[in-house]
Design a protein around this motif. Structure first.
Motif, PDB file in Angstrom:
ATOM      1  N   PRO A 539     -19.559   6.658  71.969  1.00  0.00           N
ATOM      2  CA  PRO A 539     -19.829   6.655  73.409  1.00  0.00           C
ATOM      3  C   PRO A 539     -19.760   5.232  73.944  1.00  0.00           C
ATOM      4  CG  PRO A 539     -21.885   6.775  72.209  1.00  0.00           C
ATOM      5  CD  PRO A 539     -20.792   6.787  71.171  1.00  0.00           C
ATOM      6  N   PRO A 540     -19.699   5.050  75.247  1.00  0.00           N
ATOM      7  CA  PRO A 540     -19.713   3.697  75.806  1.00  0.00           C
ATOM      8  C   PRO A 540     -20.991   2.965  75.404  1.00  0.00           C
ATOM      9  CG  PRO A 540     -19.054   5.294  77.466  1.00  0.00           C
ATOM     10  CD  PRO A 540     -19.542   6.078  76.291  1.00  0.00           C
ATOM     11  N   PRO A 541     -20.905   1.683  75.085  1.00  0.00           N
ATOM     12  CA  PRO A 541     -22.091   0.946  74.629  1.00  0.00           C
ATOM     13  C   PRO A 541     -23.168   0.884  75.706  1.00  0.00           C
ATOM     14  CG  PRO A 541     -20.275  -0.558  75.093  1.00  0.00           C
ATOM     15  CD  PRO A 541     -19.706   0.826  75.145  1.00  0.00           C
ATOM     16  N   GLY A 542     -24.382   1.202  75.294  1.00  0.00           N
ATOM     17  CA  GLY A 542     -25.513   1.084  76.201  1.00  0.00           C
ATOM     18  C   GLY A 542     -25.742   2.266  77.106  1.00  0.00           C
ATOM     19  N   TRP A 543     -24.827   3.227  77.130  1.00  0.00           N
ATOM     20  CA  TRP A 543     -25.076   4.435  77.918  1.00  0.00           C
ATOM     21  C   TRP A 543     -26.148   5.263  77.211  1.00  0.00           C
ATOM     22  CZ3 TRP A 543     -20.435   7.200  80.630  1.00  0.00           C
ATOM     23  CH2 TRP A 543     -19.703   6.264  81.372  1.00  0.00           C
ATOM     24  N   ILE A 544     -27.006   5.890  78.003  1.00  0.00           N
ATOM     25  CA  ILE A 544     -28.053   6.730  77.424  1.00  0.00           C
ATOM     26  C   ILE A 544     -27.452   8.100  77.137  1.00  0.00           C
ATOM     27  CG2 ILE A 544     -30.333   7.743  77.749  1.00  0.00           C
ATOM     28  CD1 ILE A 544     -30.317   4.725  77.397  1.00  0.00           C
ATOM     29  N   THR A 545     -26.910   8.194  75.934  1.00  0.00           N
ATOM     30  CA  THR A 545     -26.307   9.430  75.447  1.00  0.00           C
ATOM     31  C   THR A 545     -26.085   9.271  73.957  1.00  0.00           C
ATOM     32  OG1 THR A 545     -24.497  11.022  75.738  1.00  0.00           O
ATOM     33  CG2 THR A 545     -23.930   8.687  75.886  1.00  0.00           C
ATOM     34  N   SER A 546     -25.487  10.249  73.325  1.00  0.00           N
ATOM     35  CA  SER A 546     -25.277  10.238  71.885  1.00  0.00           C
ATOM     36  C   SER A 546     -23.833  10.596  71.579  1.00  0.00           C
ATOM     37  CB  SER A 546     -26.216  11.253  71.220  1.00  0.00           C
ATOM     38  OG  SER A 546     -25.787  11.573  69.915  1.00  0.00           O
ATOM     39  N   LYS A 547     -23.308  10.064  70.477  1.00  0.00           N
ATOM     40  CA  LYS A 547     -21.943  10.421  70.086  1.00  0.00           C
ATOM     41  C   LYS A 547     -21.842  11.885  69.690  1.00  0.00           C
ATOM     42  CE  LYS A 547     -22.192   9.056  65.184  1.00  0.00           C
ATOM     43  NZ  LYS A 547     -21.602   8.172  64.156  1.00  0.00           N
ATOM     44  N   LEU A 548     -22.988  12.530  69.457  1.00  0.00           N
ATOM     45  CA  LEU A 548     -22.967  13.964  69.197  1.00  0.00           C
ATOM     46  C   LEU A 548     -22.710  14.751  70.476  1.00  0.00           C
ATOM     47  CD1 LEU A 548     -25.988  14.276  66.749  1.00  0.00           C
ATOM     48  CD2 LEU A 548     -23.567  14.043  66.196  1.00  0.00           C
ATOM     49  N   LYS A 549     -22.913  14.101  71.627  1.00  0.00           N
ATOM     50  CA  LYS A 549     -22.694  14.764  72.911  1.00  0.00           C
ATOM     51  C   LYS A 549     -21.399  14.329  73.580  1.00  0.00           C
ATOM     52  CE  LYS A 549     -27.364  16.005  74.370  1.00  0.00           C
ATOM     53  NZ  LYS A 549     -28.305  15.979  75.514  1.00  0.00           N
ATOM     54  N   CYS A 550     -21.040  13.055  73.470  1.00  0.00           N
ATOM     55  CA  CYS A 550     -19.795  12.608  74.098  1.00  0.00           C
ATOM     56  C   CYS A 550     -19.201  11.449  73.315  1.00  0.00           C
ATOM     57  CB  CYS A 550     -20.016  12.236  75.564  1.00  0.00           C
ATOM     58  SG  CYS A 550     -21.119  10.853  75.850  1.00  0.00           S
ATOM     59  N   GLN A 551     -17.860  11.395  73.297  1.00  0.00           N
ATOM     60  CA  GLN A 551     -17.130  10.361  72.579  1.00  0.00           C
ATOM     61  C   GLN A 551     -15.860  10.018  73.343  1.00  0.00           C
ATOM     62  OE1 GLN A 551     -16.167  11.668  68.616  1.00  0.00           O
ATOM     63  NE2 GLN A 551     -18.263  12.361  68.158  1.00  0.00           N
ATOM     64  N   VAL A 552     -15.397   8.797  73.139  1.00  0.00           N
ATOM     65  CA  VAL A 552     -14.092   8.407  73.661  1.00  0.00           C
ATOM     66  C   VAL A 552     -13.018   8.983  72.742  1.00  0.00           C
ATOM     67  CG1 VAL A 552     -12.550   6.461  74.117  1.00  0.00           C
ATOM     68  CG2 VAL A 552     -14.965   6.338  74.780  1.00  0.00           C
ATOM     69  N   VAL A 553     -12.032   9.669  73.347  1.00  0.00           N
ATOM     70  CA  VAL A 553     -10.955  10.307  72.584  1.00  0.00           C
ATOM     71  C   VAL A 553      -9.622  10.029  73.278  1.00  0.00           C
ATOM     72  CG1 VAL A 553     -12.482  12.154  71.775  1.00  0.00           C
ATOM     73  CG2 VAL A 553     -11.119  12.493  73.849  1.00  0.00           C
ATOM     74  N   GLN A 554      -8.552  10.348  72.584  1.00  0.00           N
ATOM     75  CA  GLN A 554      -7.215  10.302  73.165  1.00  0.00           C
ATOM     76  C   GLN A 554      -6.888  11.661  73.774  1.00  0.00           C
ATOM     77  OE1 GLN A 554      -4.711   8.078  73.485  1.00  0.00           O
ATOM     78  NE2 GLN A 554      -5.613   6.298  72.435  1.00  0.00           N
ATOM     79  N   LEU A 555      -6.410  11.649  75.022  1.00  0.00           N
ATOM     80  CA  LEU A 555      -5.983  12.874  75.692  1.00  0.00           C
ATOM     81  C   LEU A 555      -4.729  12.555  76.498  1.00  0.00           C
ATOM     82  CD1 LEU A 555      -6.682  15.872  76.363  1.00  0.00           C
ATOM     83  CD2 LEU A 555      -7.810  15.005  78.423  1.00  0.00           C
ATOM     84  N   ASP A 556      -3.644  13.185  76.140  1.00  0.00           N
ATOM     85  CA  ASP A 556      -2.366  12.965  76.831  1.00  0.00           C
ATOM     86  C   ASP A 556      -1.994  11.485  76.857  1.00  0.00           C
ATOM     87  OD1 ASP A 556      -2.306  15.701  77.351  1.00  0.00           O
ATOM     88  OD2 ASP A 556      -3.330  15.461  79.276  1.00  0.00           O
ATOM     89  N   GLY A 557      -2.253  10.797  75.730  1.00  0.00           N
ATOM     90  CA  GLY A 557      -1.864   9.403  75.611  1.00  0.00           C
ATOM     91  C   GLY A 557      -2.801   8.409  76.262  1.00  0.00           C
ATOM     92  N   GLU A 558      -3.933   8.870  76.802  1.00  0.00           N
ATOM     93  CA  GLU A 558      -4.901   7.991  77.451  1.00  0.00           C
ATOM     94  C   GLU A 558      -6.274   8.156  76.812  1.00  0.00           C
ATOM     95  OE1 GLU A 558      -4.309   5.811  79.832  1.00  0.00           O
ATOM     96  OE2 GLU A 558      -2.203   6.329  80.155  1.00  0.00           O
TER      97      GLU A 558
END
Length: 723
Positions: A539-558
């Protein structure tokens, strides 16, 4: 001089002045015992021994200090429904001050607002409150907010569904609160955590997560006790254990596995004996409920070695017992009081006083004052051989339905204060450093904080001995990880000038001892994030969340941020990712967002601004757009039809303005890449406005099973700007 002042203060604590205050929900000794005399054996709502009645109800215990009765409850109706802390004159019941604040970001319903007890500090006269939405306040005795924090938005506090909210406790210069949380970095994993803050400033002193995977949301209130020279915080935890933590550092001293579910009842302590109870299934048999006496002198896992005695089969899931002399008085779920011997646990007698018990009793002047959920207070007279009912008073609405009693009495100044769901009744008879100690533990204060670019923060390295007793402040070697900026030899850190969000660690080392503090760099507005520089799978650094809930991924090359939808447990279905700490109202958040369909399932997705949420609803029968604050009520809400399509990118914008003591909340959504419409898609006016709050992203995934993922949601190009 400092030592002399401290000794004077301690002498005040053990003097009759304690009889003038009830600054802990279980009394000054934290054991349900009051030293007051000449208290009434009977009373009546119509006047007998009634000093005053005030039409302010509560479901928690009041505090009595500073000549005032402090309470937390709900106030107002419909869109004006809020949580409130108030103070009444202890002699007359007249309202002296109140502070109202909104409810938001919680699934707790209206009739359970004001769940947690207040915490009081006899030294300063300050009062501490934990609201159902995660607001944490430090009030002066006269109602001024000295400082506050938003536990949900700053630390990822997880809201329970049933109202269970934890009570703050004060010891020395610390105020401690516990809650389930899923925050940033290593705190992303959901745990039951204990947070110690400086009681004067709210600065984070230490974190502790002694337990395993939480099994429930719970509300066991910690007790502070000194055992074998160690000052310990002892409490039930959400993983079914009883834990003892070093009060100065948060380190776990011992743990005792007790239940297959979380612990709600609060312990009491007498010398080295720790009395605990629960009403769930036991870990080693199929009986429901247990009462145990634990030897608090242990260390490590004392599950197999720490039992002094144990009594299974009695269900005590809500109340805290009373311990006095050789007697332990336990109120079970069915309103039976059990008098047990503290040494061997043998039952001396039992007595039924009602049907369902959730409020704890108080022993004072040889009598027990205790409530029954179904609208009744009783006065009992225990003896060596049995118990006698002296008095009972019933409470009902005009239609005859009972007024619930969930709170516990308070006793001070020769009076007993009895809270009900509708009213408060007052009754009474009308007649430092140790030389030569070796340091073995290092701790950094603040243990967690945040600053903006170019700002500075001072860190202090504190040394403790092997028993957790403070030794001195030390000169440390300081290093930083995951952060730009510099830290000098004195622990003063200055952030770099780049306006980007960062999260990292400050490390201190002294003579082989090491400690770590957590620090976030929060950029000033305007802020933007397109996720291109963020590592995939995080997840973005310092955001109040967890990688179990959201992650940066590749989608359509972005690179985009993906709301994960592969865990069927309810806490993972919903995402509320808080980007920054709470900001004053007067900003706008905008982001691109997309929700994908899985078979017949559609997700919800949206933005958060000042504790209002703009949601593209897919889980309803017809697609629509919603503005809401406090979802389950809802306190305030507006829906408009809005046909949006899955697997397609949109741009959403949410703006909040304060005008004439009201909040103008406006949202709009349009297809990404098209021209932004001039008109707002949805608007509402809140007459009881949220004055600030964290910007964030919202999503709710459905259709998740243990073998197949559900409906994912994607975000990109987040922007936050001042209006």
């Amino acid at each position: 001089m400092k030592i002399l002042i401290h000794l004077i203060f301690i002498s005040l604590l053990v003097s009759p002045m304690w009889a003038q205050s009830w600054h802990h929900w279980r009394g000054p000794s934290q054991n349900g015992v009051a030293e007051d005399k000449n208290l009434p054996s009977s009373w009546s709502k119509d006047g007998e021994n009634l000093i005053w009645k005030a039409d302010y109800g509560a479901r928690s215990a009041p505090l009595v200090m500073n000549g005032m009765v402090y309470m937390i409850n709900s106030a107002g109706e419909k869109e004006h429904l809020q949580e409130r802390v108030l103070a009444l004159d202890a002699k007359t019941g007249k309202l002296i001050w109140e502070h109202r604040f909104n409810v938001f970001h919680t699934d707790i319903v209206a009739h359970r607002v004001g769940w947690a007890n207040l915490g009081g500090d006899l030294e300063t006269g300050n009062v501490y409150a934990h609201g159902v939405q995660g607001r944490f306040f430090c009030f002066s005795k006269d109602g001024k907010v000295l400082w506050s924090r938003s536990l949900t938005e700053e630390f990822g506090r997880i809201s329970g569904y049933g109202g269970r909210t934890n009570t703050p406790v004060v010891d020395g210069d610390l105020v401690i609160i516990s809650f389930l949380s899923s925050g940033w970095g290593k705190h992303g994993k959901g745990k039951h955590r204990y947070l110690a803050m400086n009681k004067h400033s709210g600065q984070v002193v230490w974190w502790s997560d002694p337990g395993q995977k939480p099994l429930d949301t719970t509300y066991s209130v910690p007790v502070i006790a000194e055992i074998d020279g160690l000052r310990l915080l002892i409490t039930g935890c959400a993983d079914g254990f009883i834990y003892a933590l070093n009060i100065h550092t948060g380190q776990r001293r011992w743990g005792y596995q007790f239940s297959k579910r979380g612990i709600n009842s609060s312990v009491v302590v007498q010398n080295h004996r720790v009395f605990a109870m629960h009403s769930e299934e036991n870990i080693d048999n199929n009986l429901m409920g247990s009462i145990v006496c634990i030897d608090g002198r242990g260390k490590g896992d004392i599950t197999k070695t720490g039992t002094l005695w144990r009594h299974d089969g009695t269900r005590v899931g809500y109340t805290s017992p009373i311990v006095h002399g050789s007697n332990l008085y336990v109120m079970d779920n069915s309103a039976n009081v059990h008098c047990m011997n503290v040494v061997d646990g043998k039952t001396k007698w039992e007595f039924n006083y009602g049907t369902v018990a959730k409020g704890s009793g108080v022993l004072a002047d040889g009598k027990i004052y205790v409530g029954v959920v179904g609208g009744k207070y009783v006065i009992l007279q225990p003896s060596a051989s049995g118990c006698k009912l002296l008095d009972e008073e019933h409470f009902a609405l005009k239609d005859g339905s009972p007024i619930e009693i969930n709170g516990s009495p308070a006793v001070a100044n020769g009076h007993v204060y009895l809270p009900t769901g509708n009213s408060m009744y007052c009754i009474g008879s009308k007649e430092k450093q140790v030389s030569g100690t070796k340091a073995q533990l290092l701790q950094i204060v603040p243990a967690e904080t945040w600053i903006s670019p170019k700002e500075s923060v001072q860190f202090t390295a504190q040394l403790f001995d092997g028993e957790g007793k403070f030794v001195k402040n030390g000169a440390a070697k300081w290093t930083i990880k995951g952060l730009t900026g510099n830290i000098d030899e004195h622990g003063n850190y200055t952030a770099g000038d780049g306006n980007q969000q960062q999260a990292g660690e400050i490390t201190a080392e002294i003579d082989g001892l090491k400690a770590i503090a957590r620090l976030r760099i929060i950029p000033k507005l305007p802020y933007s994030e397109n996720f291109n520089s963020i590592k995939e799978g995080t997840p973005p650094p310092g955001w109040i969340t967890s990688k179990l809930k959201c992650q940066v991924v590749q989608l359509d090359g972005e690179k985009v941020l993906k709301k994960m939808a592969n865990r069927p447990a309810p806490p993972f279905a919903r995402l509320k990712a808080y980007i920054q700490p709470p900001l004053p109202a007067g900003y706008t958040i905008q982001a691109d967002l997309r929700g994908d369909r899985k078979k017949r399932f559609y997700p919800d997705l949206g933005l958060i601004n000042c504790r209002y949420t703009l949601i593209l609803l897919g889980t309803t029968l017809k697609p629509q757009l919603r503005l809401v604050s406090w979802d389950p009520m809802p306190r305030i809400q507006k829906d408009v039809p809005f046909k949006w399509k899955t697997n397609k990118w949109y741009t959403a914008k949410l703006r909040v303005d304060l005008q004439d003591n009201k909040a103008l909340v406006r949202g709009k959504v349009w297809v990404r890449g098209e021209q932004e419409p001039k008109e707002w898609s949805i608007e509402l006016v809140d007459p009881c406005p949220n004055l600030g709050g964290s910007p964030g992203l919202y999503a709710y995934s459905v259709g998740i099973t243990s073998s197949k993922p559900g409906t994912p949601v994607y975000f990109d190009n987040v922007e936050i700007t001042n209006n």
